[in-house]
Each structure stands twice: as structure tokens, then as C-alpha cells.
Design an enzyme around this catalytic site. Structure first.
Site, PDB file in Angstrom:
ATOM      1  N   ASP A  13     -38.002 -45.084 -34.295  1.00 41.17           N
ATOM      2  CA  ASP A  13     -36.726 -44.783 -34.952  1.00 41.17           C
ATOM      3  C   ASP A  13     -35.628 -45.781 -34.617  1.00 41.17           C
ATOM      4  O   ASP A  13     -34.439 -45.438 -34.591  1.00 41.17           O
ATOM      5  CB  ASP A  13     -36.262 -43.358 -34.595  1.00 41.17           C
ATOM      6  CG  ASP A  13     -37.308 -42.319 -34.936  1.00 41.17           C
ATOM      7  OD1 ASP A  13     -38.025 -42.536 -35.922  1.00 41.17           O
ATOM      8  OD2 ASP A  13     -37.398 -41.305 -34.226  1.00 41.17           O
ATOM      9  N   LYS A  16     -36.230 -49.635 -38.126  1.00 47.10           N
ATOM     10  CA  LYS A  16     -37.155 -50.625 -38.697  1.00 47.10           C
ATOM     11  C   LYS A  16     -37.060 -50.668 -40.226  1.00 47.10           C
ATOM     12  O   LYS A  16     -37.037 -51.732 -40.832  1.00 47.10           O
ATOM     13  CB  LYS A  16     -38.604 -50.281 -38.291  1.00 47.10           C
ATOM     14  CG  LYS A  16     -38.822 -50.314 -36.780  1.00 47.10           C
ATOM     15  CD  LYS A  16     -40.207 -49.844 -36.410  1.00 47.10           C
ATOM     16  CE  LYS A  16     -40.456 -48.372 -36.617  1.00 47.10           C
ATOM     17  NZ  LYS A  16     -39.684 -47.465 -35.753  1.00 47.10           N
ATOM     18  N   GLY A  40     -41.167 -42.205 -40.190  1.00 49.77           N
ATOM     19  CA  GLY A  40     -40.110 -41.873 -41.148  1.00 49.77           C
ATOM     20  C   GLY A  40     -39.121 -43.021 -41.124  1.00 49.77           C
ATOM     21  O   GLY A  40     -38.404 -43.196 -40.138  1.00 49.77           O
ATOM     22  N   HIS A  41     -39.132 -43.849 -42.163  1.00 44.20           N
ATOM     23  CA  HIS A  41     -38.282 -45.049 -42.188  1.00 44.20           C
ATOM     24  C   HIS A  41     -37.179 -44.861 -43.221  1.00 44.20           C
ATOM     25  O   HIS A  41     -37.452 -44.728 -44.417  1.00 44.20           O
ATOM     26  CB  HIS A  41     -39.133 -46.291 -42.514  1.00 44.20           C
ATOM     27  CG  HIS A  41     -40.137 -46.607 -41.437  1.00 44.20           C
ATOM     28  ND1 HIS A  41     -40.988 -47.666 -41.491  1.00 44.20           N
ATOM     29  CD2 HIS A  41     -40.400 -45.988 -40.251  1.00 44.20           C
ATOM     30  CE1 HIS A  41     -41.735 -47.689 -40.392  1.00 44.20           C
ATOM     31  NE2 HIS A  41     -41.404 -46.676 -39.627  1.00 44.20           N
ATOM     32  N   GLN A 223     -43.598 -46.470 -35.566  1.00 43.16           N
ATOM     33  CA  GLN A 223     -43.412 -46.003 -34.183  1.00 43.16           C
ATOM     34  C   GLN A 223     -42.734 -47.107 -33.361  1.00 43.16           C
ATOM     35  O   GLN A 223     -42.017 -47.923 -33.928  1.00 43.16           O
ATOM     36  CB  GLN A 223     -44.750 -45.581 -33.550  1.00 43.16           C
ATOM     37  CG  GLN A 223     -45.340 -44.300 -34.120  1.00 43.16           C
ATOM     38  CD  GLN A 223     -46.029 -44.466 -35.448  1.00 43.16           C
ATOM     39  OE1 GLN A 223     -46.941 -45.263 -35.572  1.00 43.16           O
ATOM     40  NE2 GLN A 223     -45.612 -43.720 -36.446  1.00 43.16           N
TER      41      GLN A 223
HETATM   42  P1  GDP Z   1     -37.170 -46.220 -38.268  1.00 44.45           P
HETATM   43  O1  GDP Z   1     -38.216 -45.172 -38.111  1.00 44.45           O
HETATM   44  O2  GDP Z   1     -37.240 -47.247 -37.183  1.00 44.45           O
HETATM   45  O3  GDP Z   1     -37.149 -46.858 -39.628  1.00 44.45           O
HETATM   46  O4  GDP Z   1     -35.772 -45.483 -38.072  1.00 44.45           O
HETATM   47  P2  GDP Z   1     -35.342 -44.038 -38.668  1.00 44.45           P
HETATM   48  O5  GDP Z   1     -35.073 -44.181 -40.112  1.00 44.45           O
HETATM   49  O6  GDP Z   1     -36.290 -42.992 -38.241  1.00 44.45           O
HETATM   50  O7  GDP Z   1     -34.037 -43.750 -37.821  1.00 44.45           O
HETATM   51  C1  GDP Z   1     -32.950 -44.617 -37.835  1.00 44.45           C
HETATM   52  C2  GDP Z   1     -31.730 -43.811 -38.305  1.00 44.45           C
HETATM   53  O8  GDP Z   1     -30.566 -44.537 -38.002  1.00 44.45           O
HETATM   54  C3  GDP Z   1     -31.703 -43.597 -39.806  1.00 44.45           C
HETATM   55  O9  GDP Z   1     -31.031 -42.388 -40.070  1.00 44.45           O
HETATM   56  C4  GDP Z   1     -30.875 -44.773 -40.308  1.00 44.45           C
HETATM   57  O10 GDP Z   1     -30.226 -44.506 -41.547  1.00 44.45           O
HETATM   58  C5  GDP Z   1     -29.868 -44.905 -39.197  1.00 44.45           C
HETATM   59  N1  GDP Z   1     -29.374 -46.264 -38.935  1.00 44.45           N
HETATM   60  C6  GDP Z   1     -30.032 -47.453 -39.001  1.00 44.45           C
HETATM   61  N2  GDP Z   1     -29.225 -48.454 -38.575  1.00 44.45           N
HETATM   62  C7  GDP Z   1     -28.052 -47.874 -38.243  1.00 44.45           C
HETATM   63  C8  GDP Z   1     -26.817 -48.370 -37.704  1.00 44.45           C
HETATM   64  O11 GDP Z   1     -26.654 -49.565 -37.431  1.00 44.45           O
HETATM   65  N3  GDP Z   1     -25.831 -47.460 -37.472  1.00 44.45           N
HETATM   66  C9  GDP Z   1     -25.982 -46.141 -37.724  1.00 44.45           C
HETATM   67  N4  GDP Z   1     -24.965 -45.327 -37.464  1.00 44.45           N
HETATM   68  N5  GDP Z   1     -27.115 -45.640 -38.229  1.00 44.45           N
HETATM   69  C10 GDP Z   1     -28.141 -46.494 -38.468  1.00 44.45           C
HETATM   70  P1  IMO Z   2     -41.167 -44.196 -36.763  1.00 49.03           P
HETATM   71  O1  IMO Z   2     -42.089 -45.155 -37.478  1.00 49.03           O
HETATM   72  C1  IMO Z   2     -40.472 -41.597 -33.346  1.00 49.03           C
HETATM   73  C2  IMO Z   2     -43.948 -39.615 -31.614  1.00 49.03           C
HETATM   74  C3  IMO Z   2     -44.021 -38.106 -31.754  1.00 49.03           C
HETATM   75  C4  IMO Z   2     -44.804 -37.751 -30.510  1.00 49.03           C
HETATM   76  C5  IMO Z   2     -45.781 -38.900 -30.378  1.00 49.03           C
HETATM   77  C6  IMO Z   2     -47.148 -38.622 -30.993  1.00 49.03           C
HETATM   78  O2  IMO Z   2     -40.329 -43.392 -37.673  1.00 49.03           O
HETATM   79  O3  IMO Z   2     -40.403 -44.904 -35.693  1.00 49.03           O
HETATM   80  P2  IMO Z   2     -48.137 -38.355 -33.433  1.00 49.03           P
HETATM   81  O4  IMO Z   2     -47.627 -37.625 -34.631  1.00 49.03           O
HETATM   82  O5  IMO Z   2     -48.299 -39.809 -33.619  1.00 49.03           O
HETATM   83  O6  IMO Z   2     -49.354 -37.705 -32.860  1.00 49.03           O
HETATM   84  O7  IMO Z   2     -46.991 -38.132 -32.310  1.00 49.03           O
HETATM   85  O8  IMO Z   2     -45.204 -40.000 -31.058  1.00 49.03           O
HETATM   86  N1  IMO Z   2     -43.794 -40.344 -32.878  1.00 49.03           N
HETATM   87  C7  IMO Z   2     -42.643 -40.917 -33.272  1.00 49.03           C
HETATM   88  N2  IMO Z   2     -41.424 -40.917 -32.702  1.00 49.03           N
HETATM   89  N3  IMO Z   2     -40.679 -42.294 -34.480  1.00 49.03           N
HETATM   90  C8  IMO Z   2     -41.905 -42.343 -35.050  1.00 49.03           C
HETATM   91  O9  IMO Z   2     -42.183 -43.141 -36.104  1.00 49.03           O
HETATM   92  C9  IMO Z   2     -42.948 -41.594 -34.462  1.00 49.03           C
HETATM   93  N4  IMO Z   2     -44.245 -41.379 -34.769  1.00 49.03           N
HETATM   94  C10 IMO Z   2     -44.747 -40.624 -33.793  1.00 49.03           C
HETATM   95  O10 IMO Z   2     -42.738 -37.546 -31.765  1.00 49.03           O
HETATM   96  O11 IMO Z   2     -43.959 -37.789 -29.386  1.00 49.03           O
HETATM   97 MG    MG Z   3     -38.337 -43.076 -37.921  1.00 45.09          MG
END
Ligand code: GDP
Ligand code: IMO
Ligand code: MG
Length: 428
Positions: A13, A16, A40-41, A223
Site C-alpha cells: 500500500d 504503487k 488493491g492499487h 504487496q
Molecule cells: P498500492 O497498493 O501500493 O497501490 O497503494 P493503495 O492504493 O493500497 O494505498 C495507497 C493509498 O494512498 C490510496 O488510497 C491512494 O489514493 C493514496 N495515496 C497515494 N499517494 C498519496 C499521497 O501522496 N498522498 C495521499 N494523501 N494519499 C496518497
Molecule cells: P498491495 O498490492 C497490504 C497482507 C495481508 C496479510 C498478508 C497475507 O495493495 O500493496 P494474503 O492475502 O496474501 O494471504 O495476506 O499480506 N497483504 C497486503 N497488505 N497490501 C497488499 O497489497 C497486500 N496483500 C497482502 O494483509 O497480512
Molecule cells: Mg494496496
């Protein structure tokens, strides 16, 4: 030509999706190389928000091909839902989304096994997203899995039934959980048809040929490195190799073809699910970061645990990934803080170290912090690195020095345009 890589340096998270979406116009192909719908991106632009789970984050750009590589595990149900969601916003995947024949399939019974295994673990549970990731990779390495290429086989249904029966036997050894096989199976068999309609490729031939033709490829990690099956905080990890080496396995490209490795770190640190997190803040500041950063899982909605940036942890993941550029995201979340902590080393017993110990627990390891003054001003109007307030520059310099890697991008908000770049990160 080489394959550039974008991956997370913490526990996932890191942002990416946003960075892949931003950089995608510089590439011809965007390829996911591991993980599955546990990811979840999030992408935000034009006042809209999208969360991608299996489809690569280049899909919103017009001229990029997107490939789901063989290292990915695919749930036809979530993929179909995602494709339909994209169609609703007029993003059509025809001719722009390819699937590797060697990618493994997540069956409904894989999800049930995930839930049964977590349930049986009780307080020792991993905190899995329950998408069936662990059981699917277990079948892959156990040489029992079903692959996308099998969808074309005349005996596909027999293969499916035989694996399902095996899973049902396995489920019987766990304490009972509720599941509705008939409903989930019906959906799965329906959605397999949509997956079957996507062009299937021999990913390794396809991408190596693309490289020969001078095509630019961006590999999108899911991840984060601390969730890597080998180098993460085992057993509280996911079941794939999330690090750069996973690109070669997951796409079939040789190590000599890896180019830039763009590592992403939040300006602080988060983790969702169980497991060690040395710099976790359980009090007011942790709560502040969760609130200001909207730190709730994009896949499960669970609150994310929050803490200070951890330099020994990041040095470790920069090392195993060979990071060549660093992107710092969510810097805006810290705008109001008076003081910002950074862990620079750990106290382990009577020793001080800047190496990650084999076994991390809250009892055996205490982070040693430096505190930096906050900048205490919004960054909304700033579009140039040089115009950052002095305390923010000092904070970023501290990170660069601590990691020995240049920061080429700083993200100051969730929207696509809220990204400040410098030098290497030229965008078309
Ligand atoms: P990913 O899994 O690495 O793609 O990241 P996620 O989407 O799960 O989580 C990142 C969260 O932070 C999302 O809600 C984005 O919209 C938000 N986000 C990304 N960059 C920024 C930033 O620079 N500032 C803030 N406030 N939110 C951000
Ligand atoms: P993105 O791509 C954050 C975590 C789960 C759990 C562990 C194992 O959005 O960054 P799994 O479902 O793979 O068996 O879970 O890994 N986990 C993540 N945490 N971002 C993710 O993906 C994750 N994918 C799995 O919360 O601790
Ligand atoms: Mg994510």
C-alpha cells in the site's frame, strides 16, 4: 531495452498504483508479475477513484498493453468484476489486456481453504485478505495447480473437479467453516468464460521478443518487500516473491534485462494484518496518521497499522531489490506534525544494530529514533522540489543519506497530478 520495475519497499500500500499510472505513458507494456487479488492499487484522477486488483495499473492510459504475467494468481470472478467495472467508466480492455498461459487459477475452494486455515490459526492468524492466495501458490509449488492455459484443454472440467475434490477432503481436516460451494462454483464457471476470451500469451516469449524490438516494459509489483515469502517477516507474509528477483520468475525475463528499480516508500510506515512492525505507533500519532492518510485497506477496508519510517528496514529492502530510485509518497499526510520520528537503528538486548534481526518481536527489538522538526504547512501549491520547505528538504535528505538512493519523486496527494519529479524520472 530493459524492464524497469516499480515495487513497494514496506508492507504494501505504498502507492504503487498511482506511480505506475503516472509513469505508464513512458512505456509500451505494463506487466504485473506476482500476487493476485490480495492487491488493491488505487488510482485517482479527474475526480474519480479506481481500485485495481488484478488488472495492471497502465489500463487507464490509451497506448499501453497490459499483461497479467505468469507469476500472478487469477481469480476469474474478481477479474470479471474488475473488467466490468472498467467498462462502466468506458475503459475497454479488448486488445489491451493479455494474460499469461502459465498464470495459475484461484478456485472457489482455494478461498475456502484460506478461510479455514486462518480460522484454525486463531490468534496466530496471518491476517490474510482471504482471497485464496496461499492455497493457490501451495498448489502451484505442490504441482497440482490449474493454469490459464488449461482452460483450453478438453478435459478442463475433469481437472477442475479433481482439484476441487482434493480441496474438499483437505477442508474436512479443519474446524468447520461456512461456505456456499454451489453458488461460488456457478459464478466461477461463468466468469471463466470472460477470462477465456482474453488473449493468452506465452509471456516469456512475448516479452523477450518485445524487448528485442525495442519496446519499453514496466513491471508492476504487488504487496511490499516485507511481505516477500523469503525475505519478509515470515510467517506473516504473502506467498509470492514480491522483490525484484520475482520479476524474472514472474515474467520470464532474464536478470540482465532489469533496468531501473523504482522503490516506493510512504513518508511513514503502515502494515495491515498481523505480524511484527517495529516502529508501530499505538497512540495519538498512529491514530493521526491513520486519519490524515485515510489508512484503510483498499481490498478489505481494514484499518492499517501506522508508525514512523524505519531506515534499517528500508535499507534492507533497498538492498534485496537493488533499488536505483526512490519515490516517497503521502508526504502531505505529515503536513501538520510538529515533530517527525525516524528509526535509524535498533536496540536488540544490549546491542545496537542497523540490521534486521532474524526474528523480530515487540519484546526483543526497540527502535532508536531521531526526531526532526515538521514543516507545518500545506504543500498544495508547490510544484518544484527546490521549493519544498526547509524541514521537509532535511527530512528527505536524511532518507536519501540513510539509504544511499536518490529520491526522484515525491507524492503530495492521491491524485495523479500531485507528484513532484526530479532528474531521472522524466515523464513523457
Ligand atoms: P498500492 O497498493 O501500493 O497501490 O497503494 P493503495 O492504493 O493500497 O494505498 C495507497 C493509498 O494512498 C490510496 O488510497 C491512494 O489514493 C493514496 N495515496 C497515494 N499517494 C498519496 C499521497 O501522496 N498522498 C495521499 N494523501 N494519499 C496518497
Ligand atoms: P498491495 O498490492 C497490504 C497482507 C495481508 C496479510 C498478508 C497475507 O495493495 O500493496 P494474503 O492475502 O496474501 O494471504 O495476506 O499480506 N497483504 C497486503 N497488505 N497490501 C497488499 O497489497 C497486500 N496483500 C497482502 O494483509 O497480512
Ligand atoms: Mg494496496
Amino acid at each position: 531495452m530493459s524492464v524497469d520495475v516499480i515495487l513497494g519497499l514496506q508492507w504494501g500500500d505504498e502507492g504503487k498504483g498511482k506511480i505506475v499510472d503516472f509513469l505508464a505513458p513512458n512505456y509500451d507494456i505494463v506487466a504485473r508479475f506476482q500476487g493476485g487479488p490480495n492487491a488493491g492499487h488505487t488510482l485517482k484522477f479527474d475526480n474519480q477513484k479506481f481500485v485495481l486488483h488484478t488488472v495492471p495499473s497502465g489500463i487507464f492510459r490509451d497506448n499501453q498493453l497490459n499483461i497479467i504475467g505468469n507469476g500472478v494468481v487469477i481469480d476469474p470472478i474478481t477479474l470479471a468484476r474488475e473488467i466490468k467495472g472498467l467498462e462502466q467508466v468506458n475503459v475497454h480492455v479488448e486488445g489491451r489486456l493479455l494474460v499469461a498461459k502459465k498464470a495459475h487459477l484461484i478456485l472457489p475452494t482455494h478461498r475456502f481453504l484460506d478461510a479455514a486455515s486462518e480460522n484454525a490459526k486463531g490468534v496466530a492468524k496471518i491476517g490474510s485478505t482471504l482471497k485464496g492466495i496461499g492455497p493457490t501458490y501451495m498448489d502451484k509449488t505442490g504441482r497440482n495447480g490449474l493454469r490459464v492455459g488449461d482452460l483450453n484443454a478438453p478435459d478442463f472440467l475433469e481437472k477442475y473437479n479433481s482439484l476441487k475434490q482434493k480441496h474438499l477432503k483437505l477442508l474436512s481436516i479443519y474446524p468447520t467453516i461456512d461456505f456456499d460451494l454451489a453458488t461460488e462454483e456457478e459464478k466461477w464457471l461463468r466468469d471463466v468464460q470472460l477470462l477465456k476470451s482474453l488473449p493468452q500469451v506465452d509471456c516469456e516469449y512475448y516479452l523477450n521478443e518485445a524487448l528485442k524490438q525495442g519496446k519499453r516494459i514496466l513491471a508492476e509489483g504487488a504487496q511490499g518487500s516485507m511481505l516477500d515469502i523469503d525475505y519478509g517477516t515470515y510467517p506473516f507474509v504473502t506467498s509470492s516473491n514480491t522483490i525484484t528477483a520475482g520479476v524474472c520468475i514472474g515474467l520470464g525475463v532474464p536478470p540482465s534485462k532489469i533496468g531501473e528499480v523504482i522503490g516506493i516508500s510512504k513518508a511513514y510506515c503502515t502494515r495491515v494484518g498481523s505480524g511484527p512492525f517495529p516502529t508501530e505507533l499505538n497512540g495519538e500519532i498512529g491514530e493521526f496518521l491513520r486519519r490524515e492518510g485515510a489508512e484503510f485497506g483498499a481490498t478489505t477496508g481494514r484499518p492499517r497499522r501506522c508508525g514512523w519510517l524505519d531506515l534499517p528496514q528500508l535499507r534492507y529492502t533497498c538492498m534485496v531489490n537493488g533499488v536505483t530510485q526512490l519515490v516517497v509518497t503521502k508526504i502531505d499526510v505529515m503536513d501538520k506534525l510538529e515533530q517527525i520520528g525516524v528509526a535509524t537503528a535498533y536496540r536488540v538486548g544490549s546491542d545496537t544494530t542497523d540490521l534486521l534481526p532474524y526474528d523480530i518481536t515487540a519484546d526483543n527489538l526497540e527502535p532508536i529514533y531521531e526526531h526532526h522538526p515538521g514543516w507545518q504547512q500545506p504543500l498544495d501549491d508547490i510544484t518544484d522540489f527546490d521549493h519544498f520547505p526547509a524541514p521537509l528538504k532535511t527530512y528527505l535528505e536524511k532518507i536519501e543519506e540513510g539509504l544511499g538512493v536518490p529520491i526522484t519523486m515525491v507524492s503530495t496527494g492521491p491524485e495523479r497530478r500531485k507528484l513532484i519529479t526530479r532528474e531521472k524520472a522524466e515523464v513523457a
